[in-house]
Design a protein around this motif. Structure first.
Motif, PDB file in Angstrom:
ATOM      1  N   LYS A   3       0.846  -1.160  -0.117  1.00 33.29           N
ATOM      2  CA  LYS A   3      -0.051  -0.190  -0.165  1.00 33.29           C
ATOM      3  C   LYS A   3       0.902   1.367  -0.054  1.00 33.29           C
ATOM      4  O   LYS A   3       0.447   2.437  -0.395  1.00 33.29           O
ATOM      5  CB  LYS A   3      -1.015   0.134   1.127  1.00 33.29           C
ATOM      6  N   ARG A   4       2.123   0.979   0.457  1.00 29.46           N
ATOM      7  CA  ARG A   4       2.839   2.500   0.707  1.00 29.46           C
ATOM      8  C   ARG A   4       4.417   2.194  -0.127  1.00 29.46           C
ATOM      9  O   ARG A   4       4.693   1.196   0.342  1.00 29.46           O
ATOM     10  CB  ARG A   4       2.894   2.709   1.875  1.00 29.46           C
ATOM     11  N   ILE A   5       4.795   2.917  -0.919  1.00 26.37           N
ATOM     12  CA  ILE A   5       6.088   2.979  -1.268  1.00 26.37           C
ATOM     13  C   ILE A   5       6.765   4.389  -0.774  1.00 26.37           C
ATOM     14  O   ILE A   5       6.395   5.380  -0.977  1.00 26.37           O
ATOM     15  CB  ILE A   5       6.260   3.081  -2.736  1.00 26.37           C
ATOM     16  N   ILE A   6       8.162   4.096  -0.202  1.00 27.73           N
ATOM     17  CA  ILE A   6       8.903   5.382  -0.137  1.00 27.73           C
ATOM     18  C   ILE A   6       9.835   5.252  -0.911  1.00 27.73           C
ATOM     19  O   ILE A   6      10.747   4.652  -1.246  1.00 27.73           O
ATOM     20  CB  ILE A   6       9.342   4.995   1.524  1.00 27.73           C
ATOM     21  N   LEU A   7       9.813   6.510  -1.874  1.00 28.34           N
ATOM     22  CA  LEU A   7      10.629   6.668  -3.134  1.00 28.34           C
ATOM     23  C   LEU A   7      11.905   7.479  -2.515  1.00 28.34           C
ATOM     24  O   LEU A   7      11.661   8.765  -2.417  1.00 28.34           O
ATOM     25  CB  LEU A   7      10.006   7.113  -4.183  1.00 28.34           C
ATOM     26  N   HIS A   8      12.981   7.044  -2.554  1.00 32.45           N
ATOM     27  CA  HIS A   8      14.296   7.710  -1.988  1.00 32.45           C
ATOM     28  C   HIS A   8      15.117   8.102  -3.279  1.00 32.45           C
ATOM     29  O   HIS A   8      15.798   7.136  -3.822  1.00 32.45           O
ATOM     30  CB  HIS A   8      15.120   6.906  -1.158  1.00 32.45           C
ATOM     31  N   ALA A   9      14.885   9.305  -3.759  1.00 32.37           N
ATOM     32  CA  ALA A   9      15.776   9.673  -4.821  1.00 32.37           C
ATOM     33  C   ALA A   9      16.544  11.118  -4.712  1.00 32.37           C
ATOM     34  O   ALA A   9      16.182  12.078  -5.567  1.00 32.37           O
ATOM     35  CB  ALA A   9      14.680   9.660  -6.187  1.00 32.37           C
ATOM     36  N   PRO A  10      17.425  11.219  -3.761  1.00 35.74           N
ATOM     37  CA  PRO A  10      17.808  12.445  -3.368  1.00 35.74           C
ATOM     38  C   PRO A  10      18.746  13.180  -4.062  1.00 35.74           C
ATOM     39  O   PRO A  10      19.076  14.330  -4.140  1.00 35.74           O
ATOM     40  CB  PRO A  10      18.369  12.396  -1.972  1.00 35.74           C
ATOM     41  N   ASN A  11      19.261  12.471  -5.396  1.00 38.78           N
ATOM     42  CA  ASN A  11      20.287  12.962  -6.059  1.00 38.78           C
ATOM     43  C   ASN A  11      19.990  12.886  -7.667  1.00 38.78           C
ATOM     44  O   ASN A  11      20.865  12.701  -8.637  1.00 38.78           O
ATOM     45  CB  ASN A  11      21.754  12.384  -5.687  1.00 38.78           C
ATOM     46  N   VAL A  12      18.721  12.489  -7.843  1.00 40.27           N
ATOM     47  CA  VAL A  12      18.390  12.401  -9.497  1.00 40.27           C
ATOM     48  C   VAL A  12      17.677  13.828  -9.765  1.00 40.27           C
ATOM     49  O   VAL A  12      16.711  13.971  -9.475  1.00 40.27           O
ATOM     50  CB  VAL A  12      17.184  11.073  -9.320  1.00 40.27           C
ATOM     51  N   HIS A  13      18.488  14.249 -10.668  1.00 38.96           N
ATOM     52  CA  HIS A  13      17.986  15.755 -11.219  1.00 38.96           C
ATOM     53  C   HIS A  13      18.391  16.036 -12.619  1.00 38.96           C
ATOM     54  O   HIS A  13      17.897  16.982 -13.085  1.00 38.96           O
ATOM     55  CB  HIS A  13      18.572  16.620 -10.270  1.00 38.96           C
ATOM     56  N   THR A  14      18.765  14.917 -13.362  1.00 40.86           N
ATOM     57  CA  THR A  14      19.257  15.498 -14.628  1.00 40.86           C
ATOM     58  C   THR A  14      19.520  13.928 -15.441  1.00 40.86           C
ATOM     59  O   THR A  14      19.488  13.057 -14.726  1.00 40.86           O
ATOM     60  CB  THR A  14      20.797  15.979 -14.809  1.00 40.86           C
ATOM     61  N   GLY A  15      19.629  14.062 -16.894  1.00 39.62           N
ATOM     62  CA  GLY A  15      20.027  12.838 -17.652  1.00 39.62           C
ATOM     63  C   GLY A  15      18.921  11.833 -17.533  1.00 39.62           C
ATOM     64  O   GLY A  15      17.820  11.906 -17.488  1.00 39.62           O
ATOM     65  N   GLY A  16      19.270  10.626 -17.836  1.00 38.92           N
ATOM     66  CA  GLY A  16      18.286   9.456 -18.047  1.00 38.92           C
ATOM     67  C   GLY A  16      17.784   9.121 -16.696  1.00 38.92           C
ATOM     68  O   GLY A  16      16.649   8.511 -16.684  1.00 38.92           O
ATOM     69  N   GLY A  17      18.449   9.244 -15.613  1.00 39.19           N
ATOM     70  CA  GLY A  17      17.679   8.955 -14.455  1.00 39.19           C
ATOM     71  C   GLY A  17      16.556   9.828 -14.063  1.00 39.19           C
ATOM     72  O   GLY A  17      15.578   9.500 -13.505  1.00 39.19           O
ATOM     73  N   LEU A  18      16.702  11.200 -14.724  1.00 33.61           N
ATOM     74  CA  LEU A  18      15.594  12.004 -14.339  1.00 33.61           C
ATOM     75  C   LEU A  18      14.262  11.484 -15.570  1.00 33.61           C
ATOM     76  O   LEU A  18      13.266  11.727 -14.945  1.00 33.61           O
ATOM     77  CB  LEU A  18      15.910  13.686 -14.498  1.00 33.61           C
ATOM     78  N   VAL A  19      14.763  11.381 -16.523  1.00 32.27           N
ATOM     79  CA  VAL A  19      13.727  10.824 -17.346  1.00 32.27           C
ATOM     80  C   VAL A  19      12.799   9.654 -16.916  1.00 32.27           C
ATOM     81  O   VAL A  19      11.730   9.600 -16.941  1.00 32.27           O
ATOM     82  CB  VAL A  19      14.360  10.345 -18.682  1.00 32.27           C
ATOM     83  N   LEU A  20      13.689   8.618 -16.349  1.00 34.35           N
ATOM     84  CA  LEU A  20      13.046   7.534 -15.825  1.00 34.35           C
ATOM     85  C   LEU A  20      12.313   7.687 -14.699  1.00 34.35           C
ATOM     86  O   LEU A  20      10.957   7.277 -14.289  1.00 34.35           O
ATOM     87  CB  LEU A  20      14.107   6.469 -15.496  1.00 34.35           C
ATOM     88  N   LEU A  21      12.777   8.540 -13.740  1.00 34.65           N
ATOM     89  CA  LEU A  21      11.933   9.157 -12.566  1.00 34.65           C
ATOM     90  C   LEU A  21      10.680   9.841 -12.902  1.00 34.65           C
ATOM     91  O   LEU A  21       9.552   9.456 -12.299  1.00 34.65           O
ATOM     92  CB  LEU A  21      12.851   9.877 -11.663  1.00 34.65           C
ATOM     93  N   ASN A  22      10.714  10.478 -13.819  1.00 38.75           N
ATOM     94  CA  ASN A  22       9.554  11.295 -14.406  1.00 38.75           C
ATOM     95  C   ASN A  22       8.369  10.443 -15.033  1.00 38.75           C
ATOM     96  O   ASN A  22       7.163  10.518 -14.756  1.00 38.75           O
ATOM     97  CB  ASN A  22       9.863  12.325 -15.407  1.00 38.75           C
ATOM     98  N   ALA A  23       8.840   9.427 -15.772  1.00 40.27           N
ATOM     99  CA  ALA A  23       8.031   8.457 -16.450  1.00 40.27           C
ATOM    100  C   ALA A  23       7.512   7.606 -15.248  1.00 40.27           C
ATOM    101  O   ALA A  23       6.144   7.330 -15.620  1.00 40.27           O
ATOM    102  CB  ALA A  23       8.854   7.364 -17.260  1.00 40.27           C
ATOM    103  N   LEU A  24       8.206   7.298 -14.129  1.00 40.59           N
ATOM    104  CA  LEU A  24       7.565   6.306 -13.228  1.00 40.59           C
ATOM    105  C   LEU A  24       6.472   7.331 -12.276  1.00 40.59           C
ATOM    106  O   LEU A  24       5.440   6.694 -12.015  1.00 40.59           O
ATOM    107  CB  LEU A  24       8.769   6.128 -12.108  1.00 40.59           C
ATOM    108  N   LEU A  25       6.901   8.548 -11.984  1.00 39.78           N
ATOM    109  CA  LEU A  25       5.789   9.318 -11.322  1.00 39.78           C
ATOM    110  C   LEU A  25       4.638   9.597 -12.137  1.00 39.78           C
ATOM    111  O   LEU A  25       3.700   9.756 -11.698  1.00 39.78           O
ATOM    112  CB  LEU A  25       6.228  10.661 -10.937  1.00 39.78           C
ATOM    113  N   ARG A  26       4.839   9.759 -13.388  1.00 35.08           N
ATOM    114  CA  ARG A  26       3.532  10.149 -14.202  1.00 35.08           C
ATOM    115  C   ARG A  26       2.837   8.872 -14.454  1.00 35.08           C
ATOM    116  O   ARG A  26       1.526   9.222 -14.433  1.00 35.08           O
ATOM    117  CB  ARG A  26       4.049  10.581 -15.580  1.00 35.08           C
ATOM    118  N   ASP A  27       3.183   7.760 -14.068  1.00 41.50           N
ATOM    119  CA  ASP A  27       2.208   6.493 -14.280  1.00 41.50           C
ATOM    120  C   ASP A  27       2.015   6.064 -12.964  1.00 41.50           C
ATOM    121  O   ASP A  27       1.706   4.877 -12.942  1.00 41.50           O
ATOM    122  CB  ASP A  27       2.892   5.361 -15.273  1.00 41.50           C
ATOM    123  N   TRP A  28       2.189   6.768 -11.873  1.00 43.75           N
ATOM    124  CA  TRP A  28       2.071   6.198 -10.665  1.00 43.75           C
ATOM    125  C   TRP A  28       0.691   5.745 -10.126  1.00 43.75           C
ATOM    126  O   TRP A  28      -0.154   6.470 -10.447  1.00 43.75           O
ATOM    127  CB  TRP A  28       2.688   7.307  -9.505  1.00 43.75           C
TER     128      TRP A  28
END
Length: 348
Positions: A3-28
């Motif tokens: 029921k609960r996810i704690i998403l820890h991403a304190p250093n993801v702010h650019t590049g492919g990591g940011l693209v994937l993070l945004n895609a994940l949040l967009r389809d949450w």
């Protein structure tokens, strides 16, 4: 039931990591409660789901440590912790911990030549943390078989050996709405910053050789303001031999997709990747790919042409093959002709 996810991403702010993070949040999924610790530098670049509890982390040691302490306190309310930035939690927690590993530099002894000292120091600290905190991870998630193999080789003999799942995903086509066909503006595009393993110098040397032969395909790069030495090299090469290279600069993901759609091909000379998101995006958009003949490439696509990333000449030949430019081959001499040419006389 989860029921609960704690998403820890304190250093993801650019590049492919940011693209994937945004895609994940967009389809949450709406049914999953999300508590997220996110990099404040990504605040205007990502779409956070409604009703999410977000703590924004600043790129300072104090703020990063405060985020780790916040994560430790969250452990009391339960949930699964997904470490999206590739590092396990610094403080011990009882919750199930999943680490999404996207950085091969954390597990491979790759030479650091060409990296800035600040990058070397950061990587040294992160490697130390990754190795020291390995036992706090319940399982790892990677995106390619090659990355799984590298991680298992890195921890060979470790007890207990943590499970490693291969779960590739991308947000390449979820930004739809762009036409499939656009006027071709570039012959080749390389979407990458100037990190040493991205191998821009070999690519630029190949373009120099092409220009000296009178072949000048249009190449678009996406170097950032941090890549001044490469930008200077590009400018010098344009002035020296007329190489048709242009730096567009850092652009948004939507602009990257537009760049793909007005290019003839993606060229990708990187020496190693944990995933290679531009390869996935180009493949999904039907863009021809010229890439290094390496395992990480074959994990995600079937390139139209491949080359040795350490050989500018190999890159030159791959470009010519793609452009249907014939490669002249040296004449093969008979032994008699060899002697005649060597000694400028007819052999006895």
């Amino acid at each position: 039931m989860l029921k609960r996810i704690i998403l820890h991403a304190p250093n993801v702010h650019t590049g492919g990591g940011l693209v994937l993070l945004n895609a994940l949040l967009r389809d949450w999924p709406a049914r999953l409660e999300l508590i997220a610790l996110l990099d404040v530098r990504a605040r205007d670049k990502i779409c956070v789901p409604d009703k999410s509890n977000v703590k924004w982390v600043h790129p300072r040691v104090g703020s990063r440590l405060a985020a780790e302490f916040f994560l430790w306190k969250l452990d009391k309310i339960g949930g699964v912790v997904l470490c999206f930035h590739g590092l396990p939690p610094v403080l011990p927690i009882k919750s199930r911990v999943l680490v999404f590993l996207q950085n091969r530099l954390l597990i491979e002894a790759i030479p650091w030549d060409g990296y800035k000292w600040s990058t070397r120091i950061r990587l040294g600290v992160e490697r130390f943390l990754f190795r020291s905190l390995y036992n706090r991870v319940d399982s790892f998630v990677v995106q390619t078989p090659t990355m799984r193999r590298r991680l298992l080789e890195w921890r060979r003999g470790a007890e207990p050996l943590r499970p490693v799942k291969v779960l590739p995903f991308s947000g390449a086509t979820s930004d739809g709405g762009l036409p499939r066909q656009m006027p071709i503006e570039w012959d080749f595009v390389y979407v990458a910053d100037g990190q040493a393993h991205k191998n821009h110098l070999a690519l630029l040397e190949a373009w120099r050789e092409l220009a000296l032969e009178g072949v000048k395909p249009r190449l678009a790069l996406t170097l950032t303001s941090r890549d001044g030495h490469l930008i200077n090299t590009v400018n010098a090469m344009r002035a020296e031999c007329g190489a048709n290279i242009h730096n567009i600069g850092q652009i948004s993901h939507q602009e990257v997709l537009e760049l793909y759609r007005c290019s003839r091909a993606l060229i990708f000379p990187s020496q190693f990747e944990s995933f290679g998101l531009p390869l996935v995006e180009a493949h999904e958009l039907g863009l021809p790919i010229l890439a290094s003949e390496l395992d990480y490439v074959r994990d995600v696509c079937s390139p139209e042409q491949t080359f040795d990333p350490n050989s500018p000449l190999s890159i030159v030949r791959a470009v010519k093959r793609f452009l249907d430019i014939p490669e002249s081959m040296p004449a093969m001499y008979s032994p008699r002709d060899f002697l005649r040419e060597l000694f400028e006389t007819e052999p006895e």
